[in-house]
Design a protein around this motif. Structure first.
Motif, PDB file in Angstrom:
ATOM      1  N   HIS A  99      -2.729  -6.582  -0.380  1.00  0.00           N
ATOM      2  CA  HIS A  99      -2.108  -7.666  -1.146  1.00  0.00           C
ATOM      3  C   HIS A  99      -0.606  -7.400  -1.297  1.00  0.00           C
ATOM      4  CE1 HIS A  99      -6.014  -9.379  -2.058  1.00  0.00           C
ATOM      5  NE2 HIS A  99      -6.422  -8.185  -2.442  1.00  0.00           N
ATOM      6  N   GLU A 100       0.016  -6.997  -0.164  1.00  0.00           N
ATOM      7  CA  GLU A 100       1.426  -6.611  -0.199  1.00  0.00           C
ATOM      8  C   GLU A 100       2.357  -7.754  -0.591  1.00  0.00           C
ATOM      9  OE1 GLU A 100      -0.690  -5.658   2.075  1.00  0.00           O
ATOM     10  OE2 GLU A 100      -0.550  -3.475   2.284  1.00  0.00           O
ATOM     11  N   GLU A 101       1.855  -8.993  -0.539  1.00  0.00           N
ATOM     12  CA  GLU A 101       2.689 -10.135  -0.938  1.00  0.00           C
ATOM     13  C   GLU A 101       3.056 -10.086  -2.416  1.00  0.00           C
ATOM     14  OE1 GLU A 101      -1.621 -11.509  -1.462  1.00  0.00           O
ATOM     15  OE2 GLU A 101      -0.469 -10.277  -0.047  1.00  0.00           O
ATOM     16  N   HIS A 102       2.352  -9.260  -3.201  1.00  0.00           N
ATOM     17  CA  HIS A 102       2.657  -9.134  -4.632  1.00  0.00           C
ATOM     18  C   HIS A 102       3.565  -7.936  -4.939  1.00  0.00           C
ATOM     19  CE1 HIS A 102      -0.109 -12.300  -5.931  1.00  0.00           C
ATOM     20  NE2 HIS A 102      -0.974 -11.823  -5.056  1.00  0.00           N
ATOM     21  N   LEU A 103       4.005  -7.219  -3.900  1.00  0.00           N
ATOM     22  CA  LEU A 103       4.786  -6.005  -4.141  1.00  0.00           C
ATOM     23  C   LEU A 103       6.082  -6.296  -4.886  1.00  0.00           C
ATOM     24  CD1 LEU A 103       5.297  -2.998  -3.849  1.00  0.00           C
ATOM     25  CD2 LEU A 103       6.195  -3.419  -1.546  1.00  0.00           C
ATOM     26  N   ASP A 104       6.786  -7.356  -4.531  1.00  0.00           N
ATOM     27  CA  ASP A 104       8.057  -7.654  -5.209  1.00  0.00           C
ATOM     28  C   ASP A 104       7.838  -7.897  -6.702  1.00  0.00           C
ATOM     29  OD1 ASP A 104       9.547  -7.356  -2.904  1.00  0.00           O
ATOM     30  OD2 ASP A 104       9.581  -9.496  -2.432  1.00  0.00           O
ATOM     31  N   ASP A 105       6.740  -8.588  -7.053  1.00  0.00           N
ATOM     32  CA  ASP A 105       6.441  -8.805  -8.475  1.00  0.00           C
ATOM     33  C   ASP A 105       6.142  -7.478  -9.167  1.00  0.00           C
ATOM     34  OD1 ASP A 105       6.664 -11.596  -8.256  1.00  0.00           O
ATOM     35  OD2 ASP A 105       4.579 -11.780  -7.615  1.00  0.00           O
ATOM     36  N   VAL A 106       5.370  -6.618  -8.503  1.00  0.00           N
ATOM     37  CA  VAL A 106       5.042  -5.313  -9.085  1.00  0.00           C
ATOM     38  C   VAL A 106       6.316  -4.497  -9.298  1.00  0.00           C
ATOM     39  CG1 VAL A 106       3.855  -3.116  -8.683  1.00  0.00           C
ATOM     40  CG2 VAL A 106       2.719  -5.277  -8.111  1.00  0.00           C
ATOM     41  N   LEU A 107       7.203  -4.496  -8.311  1.00  0.00           N
ATOM     42  CA  LEU A 107       8.432  -3.715  -8.421  1.00  0.00           C
ATOM     43  C   LEU A 107       9.385  -4.296  -9.459  1.00  0.00           C
ATOM     44  CD1 LEU A 107       9.181  -2.764  -4.706  1.00  0.00           C
ATOM     45  CD2 LEU A 107       8.042  -1.414  -6.477  1.00  0.00           C
ATOM     46  N   GLY A 159       8.470  -5.315 -12.315  1.00  0.00           N
ATOM     47  CA  GLY A 159       8.048  -4.658 -13.542  1.00  0.00           C
ATOM     48  C   GLY A 159       8.241  -3.162 -13.493  1.00  0.00           C
ATOM     49  N   TYR A 160       8.085  -2.591 -12.308  1.00  0.00           N
ATOM     50  CA  TYR A 160       8.232  -1.135 -12.153  1.00  0.00           C
ATOM     51  C   TYR A 160       9.664  -0.694 -12.421  1.00  0.00           C
ATOM     52  CZ  TYR A 160       7.025   3.452 -10.170  1.00  0.00           C
ATOM     53  OH  TYR A 160       6.784   4.790  -9.988  1.00  0.00           O
ATOM     54  N   GLY A 161      10.603  -1.551 -12.053  1.00  0.00           N
ATOM     55  CA  GLY A 161      11.988  -1.321 -12.460  1.00  0.00           C
ATOM     56  C   GLY A 161      12.849  -0.547 -11.496  1.00  0.00           C
ATOM     57  N   THR A 162      12.357  -0.270 -10.303  1.00  0.00           N
ATOM     58  CA  THR A 162      13.179   0.447  -9.323  1.00  0.00           C
ATOM     59  C   THR A 162      12.668   0.130  -7.929  1.00  0.00           C
ATOM     60  OG1 THR A 162      14.017   2.620  -8.656  1.00  0.00           O
ATOM     61  CG2 THR A 162      11.723   2.500  -9.316  1.00  0.00           C
ATOM     62  N   ASP A 163      13.556   0.210  -6.955  1.00  0.00           N
ATOM     63  CA  ASP A 163      13.146   0.029  -5.581  1.00  0.00           C
ATOM     64  C   ASP A 163      12.431   1.293  -5.113  1.00  0.00           C
ATOM     65  OD1 ASP A 163      12.777  -1.275  -3.242  1.00  0.00           O
ATOM     66  OD2 ASP A 163      14.827  -1.069  -2.501  1.00  0.00           O
ATOM     67  N   VAL A 164      11.681   1.172  -4.048  1.00  0.00           N
ATOM     68  CA  VAL A 164      10.909   2.307  -3.541  1.00  0.00           C
ATOM     69  C   VAL A 164      11.071   2.378  -2.029  1.00  0.00           C
ATOM     70  CG1 VAL A 164       9.200   2.122  -5.401  1.00  0.00           C
ATOM     71  CG2 VAL A 164       8.803   0.950  -3.225  1.00  0.00           C
ATOM     72  N   ASP A 165      10.687   3.508  -1.464  1.00  0.00           N
ATOM     73  CA  ASP A 165      10.721   3.691  -0.020  1.00  0.00           C
ATOM     74  C   ASP A 165       9.463   3.045   0.567  1.00  0.00           C
ATOM     75  OD1 ASP A 165      10.537   4.653   2.618  1.00  0.00           O
ATOM     76  OD2 ASP A 165      11.698   6.447   2.107  1.00  0.00           O
ATOM     77  N   ALA A 191       3.727  -6.997 -15.138  1.00  0.00           N
ATOM     78  CA  ALA A 191       3.247  -6.195 -16.268  1.00  0.00           C
ATOM     79  C   ALA A 191       2.471  -4.981 -15.771  1.00  0.00           C
ATOM     80  CB  ALA A 191       2.382  -7.055 -17.182  1.00  0.00           C
ATOM     81  N   ALA A 192       1.701  -5.171 -14.694  1.00  0.00           N
ATOM     82  CA  ALA A 192       0.989  -4.038 -14.107  1.00  0.00           C
ATOM     83  C   ALA A 192       1.978  -3.011 -13.562  1.00  0.00           C
ATOM     84  CB  ALA A 192       0.059  -4.523 -13.000  1.00  0.00           C
ATOM     85  N   GLY A 193       3.054  -3.494 -12.931  1.00  0.00           N
ATOM     86  CA  GLY A 193       4.090  -2.581 -12.447  1.00  0.00           C
ATOM     87  C   GLY A 193       4.737  -1.805 -13.572  1.00  0.00           C
TER      88      GLY A 193
END
Length: 248
Positions: free
Chosen positions: A192-200, A202-208, A83-85
């Motif tokens: 807290h990079e272990e949460h990046l996949d959850d953030v993405l 919600g963000y809806g796109t992959d990132v560099d 949701a934050a993403g």
């Protein structure tokens, strides 16, 4: 009378909580101007402004709790992080504010600031030379042209409030403006990079992710000395220096 709680205080500004009211004291009126304008434009939940009498801005407390803090435990389900993403993506897709923000400084200015800061960190013995040089190389990966987005500019997890799986508000907008969206993402998951996949999710796109790592190293390198000068400890477990060590 409600107890006065000092949330944060240093030479530039201080934030106090009195009951359900937050009082931000900032001698820089331009920063308060940015904060109020950004909150009025952002298409995400923000604190309600109660009153403003420079140098003080009063806002209402937000429901829920923060997702955590850098160097401390985190809360929130994967759905809350997603949701934050999603909220962050909504912000980045919004019409641009008229001013550059912390995440929108020019490439040349950032490169010069990075070089000067790395030199000071090594020359003054704050950090080992190999740690600084490695992270400087990583940081330089962020210094490339980007498409401007509406950025928060200081999106630490302590600035995002959630209630269950819903984002109830985002605070501290004084660094907001046009900038690189990946700077916000890198700041948000720093430590807290272990949460990046959850953030993405919600963000809806992959990132560099290499660019995100660059922003993480750059932000941490530039923050170490100012944090020490303000009485904070960037060497604490999980904080900026640990983030730099992770790049080794």
């Amino acid at each position: 009378m409600d107890e006065v709680q000092v949330v944060v205080a240093h030479a530039e500004r201080a934030t106090l909580r009195v009951g359900d009211v937050f009082l931000k004291v900032d001698a820089d009126q331009a920063r308060l101007d940015v904060e109020v304008e950004a909150m009025s434009l952002a298409p995400v939940p923000t604190p309600r402004v109660l009153w403003r009498k420079p140098p003080v801005l009063a806002t209402a407390a937000l429901p829920g709790t923060t997702l955590g803090r850098l160097g401390g435990p985190v809360t929130g389900s994967p759905a809350a992080w997603a949701a934050a993403g999603a909220a962050l993506r909504k912000l980045h897709d919004a019409p641009l504010p008229s001013w550059p923000g912390r995440a929108g400084r020019s490439i040349d200015a950032l490169a010069e600031e990075l070089a000067d800061e790395c030199d000071l960190l090594v020359r003054n013995g704050v950090l080992p030379a190999d740690l600084v040089s490695r992270n400087r190389r990583v940081a330089e990966g962020a210094l490339r042209p980007w498409t401007p987005a509406f950025t928060h500019g200081d999106l630490q997890i302590a600035h995002v409030f959630v209630d269950g799986d819903e984002v109830t508000g985002i605070i501290d907008w004084s660094e907001a403006g046009q900038g690189d969206a990946l700077y916000d993402l890198a700041t948000f998951v720093l430590g807290h990079e272990e949460h990046l996949d959850d953030v993405l999710a919600g963000y809806g796109t992959d990132v560099d992710r290499d660019v995100m790592n660059g922003w993480s190293s750059l932000r941490s390198l530039l923050a170490v000395r100012p944090l020490i000068e303000q009485g904070f400890d960037p060497f604490a477990p999980g904080c900026e220096v640990d983030a730099l060590r992770a790049r080794m």
